[in-house]
Design a protein around this motif. Structure first.
Motif, PDB file in Angstrom:
ATOM      1  N   UNK A 142      -4.494   2.408 -10.399  1.00 59.90           N
ATOM      2  CA  UNK A 142      -4.735   2.447  -8.961  1.00 59.90           C
ATOM      3  C   UNK A 142      -6.242   2.369  -8.728  1.00 59.90           C
ATOM      4  N   UNK A 143      -6.627   1.445  -7.852  1.00 57.13           N
ATOM      5  CA  UNK A 143      -8.036   1.068  -7.732  1.00 57.13           C
ATOM      6  C   UNK A 143      -8.413   1.023  -6.253  1.00 57.13           C
ATOM      7  N   UNK A 144      -9.591   1.568  -5.913  1.00 55.86           N
ATOM      8  CA  UNK A 144      -9.997   1.595  -4.510  1.00 55.86           C
ATOM      9  C   UNK A 144     -11.509   1.799  -4.425  1.00 55.86           C
ATOM     10  N   UNK A 145     -12.038   1.655  -3.207  1.00 56.15           N
ATOM     11  CA  UNK A 145     -13.427   1.993  -2.941  1.00 56.15           C
ATOM     12  C   UNK A 145     -13.526   3.488  -2.670  1.00 56.15           C
ATOM     13  N   UNK A 146     -14.602   4.085  -3.150  1.00 55.51           N
ATOM     14  CA  UNK A 146     -14.745   5.525  -2.989  1.00 55.51           C
ATOM     15  C   UNK A 146     -15.246   5.912  -1.598  1.00 55.51           C
ATOM     16  N   UNK A 147     -16.169   5.133  -1.040  1.00 48.63           N
ATOM     17  CA  UNK A 147     -16.789   5.570   0.203  1.00 48.63           C
ATOM     18  C   UNK A 147     -16.594   4.678   1.405  1.00 48.63           C
ATOM     19  N   UNK A 148     -15.959   3.516   1.254  1.00 41.36           N
ATOM     20  CA  UNK A 148     -15.863   2.580   2.363  1.00 41.36           C
ATOM     21  C   UNK A 148     -14.407   2.251   2.664  1.00 41.36           C
ATOM     22  N   UNK A 149     -14.058   2.333   3.940  1.00 36.38           N
ATOM     23  CA  UNK A 149     -12.717   1.989   4.378  1.00 36.38           C
ATOM     24  C   UNK A 149     -12.573   0.499   4.594  1.00 36.38           C
ATOM     25  N   UNK A 150     -11.436   0.119   5.155  1.00 37.66           N
ATOM     26  CA  UNK A 150     -11.170  -1.310   5.323  1.00 37.66           C
ATOM     27  C   UNK A 150     -12.031  -1.945   6.412  1.00 37.66           C
ATOM     28  N   UNK A 151     -12.758  -1.156   7.201  1.00 42.22           N
ATOM     29  CA  UNK A 151     -13.666  -1.727   8.187  1.00 42.22           C
ATOM     30  C   UNK A 151     -14.950  -2.225   7.536  1.00 42.22           C
ATOM     31  N   UNK A 182      -9.161  11.428   5.692  1.00 40.34           N
ATOM     32  CA  UNK A 182     -10.236  11.845   6.603  1.00 40.34           C
ATOM     33  C   UNK A 182     -10.432  10.828   7.723  1.00 40.34           C
ATOM     34  N   UNK A 183      -9.310  10.369   8.295  1.00 38.25           N
ATOM     35  CA  UNK A 183      -9.302   9.427   9.433  1.00 38.25           C
ATOM     36  C   UNK A 183      -9.864   8.061   9.075  1.00 38.25           C
ATOM     37  N   UNK A 184      -9.951   7.750   7.800  1.00 40.60           N
ATOM     38  CA  UNK A 184     -10.431   6.441   7.354  1.00 40.60           C
ATOM     39  C   UNK A 184      -9.337   5.779   6.528  1.00 40.60           C
ATOM     40  N   UNK A 185      -9.066   4.516   6.820  1.00 42.81           N
ATOM     41  CA  UNK A 185      -8.087   3.750   6.073  1.00 42.81           C
ATOM     42  C   UNK A 185      -8.761   3.041   4.905  1.00 42.81           C
ATOM     43  N   UNK A 186      -8.322   3.369   3.706  1.00 48.49           N
ATOM     44  CA  UNK A 186      -8.874   2.775   2.501  1.00 48.49           C
ATOM     45  C   UNK A 186      -7.902   1.748   1.932  1.00 48.49           C
TER      46      UNK A 186
END
Length: 379
Positions: free
Chosen positions: A176-185, A225-229
């Motif tokens: 499972x892979x994602x950005x740590x600090x930036x959402x899809x915006x 935290x109200x951010x979509x990743x």
């Protein structure tokens, strides 16, 4: 060209040091806009009519649009597999467009120095017990349009399985892979064309007791935290090779149960009671050894009760019952001299010679019918 890039990097560090010392060489957190291409670049300084960006955690953006990061995960090898995790050696390839590289000249760098080169993604692996990046096996390339970062990574990913089905179970191991600090915006993650794959030449997992059944990849959004990743998930489905357990556990247990039935066939007058008792006790101890060896710490298998445990412990019960019926027959023979009972040792032996194997064969038939119809057909 490589020497020029290293010079730029050195200039960046020099200017960054001035800023940290209070000279105000940069305006941290500010953004400047290139009026010609409408490009937003965070934390930049104009030098010799060229834009040079100090290393920053902010992703490059074009016309206020999020950065699109395309990812490929190629599994090189799997060094360890348990019911909870698997250790992967992977090649992680990330591709994106960086507006700083607008001169169209190819760039290639490798080694530890790329960690200080412009901007690299802040991606990480979720649910990983341990992640190791190899500094010597990483490279960055610019082909005139896109920037490609290629790294070798060792991760310990999570795995799930149905422990009751052991050793006929299938396992799902996830990366499972994602950005740590930036959402899809700010950053949108996508699988590239090859996505999550396991090259055929590297599929040597049979030595670990598994075969590759299926490989799949998916992506989705997760809110925190109200951010979509953006989340990228690759799944590797493994089937356990159960033939080795047939040879090491099932067949010995079956033969021991059949061996224990010879107690009822030994002639007491010829062989004597010690011979019959020796066969029974040896069978019980051997069966107990097989049952205890099933949970040996050196084996990376499930410690929970499973189908194989059912077979082994039922076989142990059958072996123990053969000793009990032998004791029952001996008890009846001794008591027969004090009573008029017609049942004697020979009658018990004759009854058990047919009933004991019949009960065990019935259990074995029901067991393997269940395994074939409800277990093997469902994985």
């Amino acid at each position: 060209m490589n020497s020029a890039i290293f010079l730029k990097v050195n200039i960046q560090f020099f200017l960054l040091g001035l800023s940290n010392c209070g000279f105000g060489a940069f305006q941290h957190g500010s953004q400047m806009q290139n009026s010609d291409e409408n490009i937003l670049i965070p934390e930049i300084v104009r030098r010799d009519e060229n834009f040079i960006r100090v290393q920053t955690s902010m992703p490059p953006r074009i016309k206020d649009k999020p950065l699109y990061l395309f990812t490929t995960v190629a599994i090189e090898s799997i060094s360890e597999i348990t019911n909870n995790f698997a250790v992967f050696e992977i090649y992680l390839t990330e591709t994106w467009r960086d507006p700083m590289f607008n001169d169209g000249e190819p760039i290639s760098m490798s080694g530890p120095g790329i960690n200080y080169f412009d901007w690299i993604p802040d991606t990480y692996f979720l649910l990983s017990k341990k992640t190791k990046y190899y500094s010597s096996t990483q490279a960055i390339h610019f082909n005139g349009v896109n920037v490609t970062l290629d790294r070798k990574v060792r991760i310990t990913g999570s795995c799930t399985t149905h422990v009751w089905f052991f050793p006929f179970d299938a396992m799902r191991c996830k990366v499972i892979y994602s950005s740590y600090g930036f959402g899809n915006e700010d950053m949108v993650l996508n699988w590239s064309k090859n996505a999550f794959h396991f090259p055929f030449s590297f599929q040597a997992v049979s030595e670990l007791g598994f075969n590759v059944a299926k490989i799949s990849s998916t992506d989705y959004l997760a809110e925190y935290a109200s951010i979509n990743y953006c989340i990228l998930e690759g799944s590797l489905y493994l089937k356990r090779i159960w033939s080795i357990y047939i040879i090491q556990s099932y067949l010995p247990a079956t033969f021991l149960v059949l061996l224990s039935t010879t107690i009822f066939w030994l002639n007491e007058r010829v062989s004597g009671l010690p011979a019959r008792a020796s066969v029974g006790i040896t069978s019980v101890l051997a069966m107990l050894t097989i049952c205890r060896g099933r949970t040996s710490p050196k084996d990376n298998v499930s410690r929970n009760f499973s189908l194989m445990d059912t077979y082994l412990w039922v076989s142990f019960i059958f072996v123990s019952l053969s000793m009990l019926f032998f004791a029952l027959g001996d008890f009846v023979r001794i008591k027969e001299g004090k009573s008029a009972r017609k049942l004697n040792n020979s009658n018990v032996d004759k009854a058990m010679r047919g009933m004991f194997p019949f009960c065990f064969i019935t259990f074995v038939s029901l067991y393997w019918t269940y395994v074939y119809k409800f277990v093997l057909q469902s994985i």
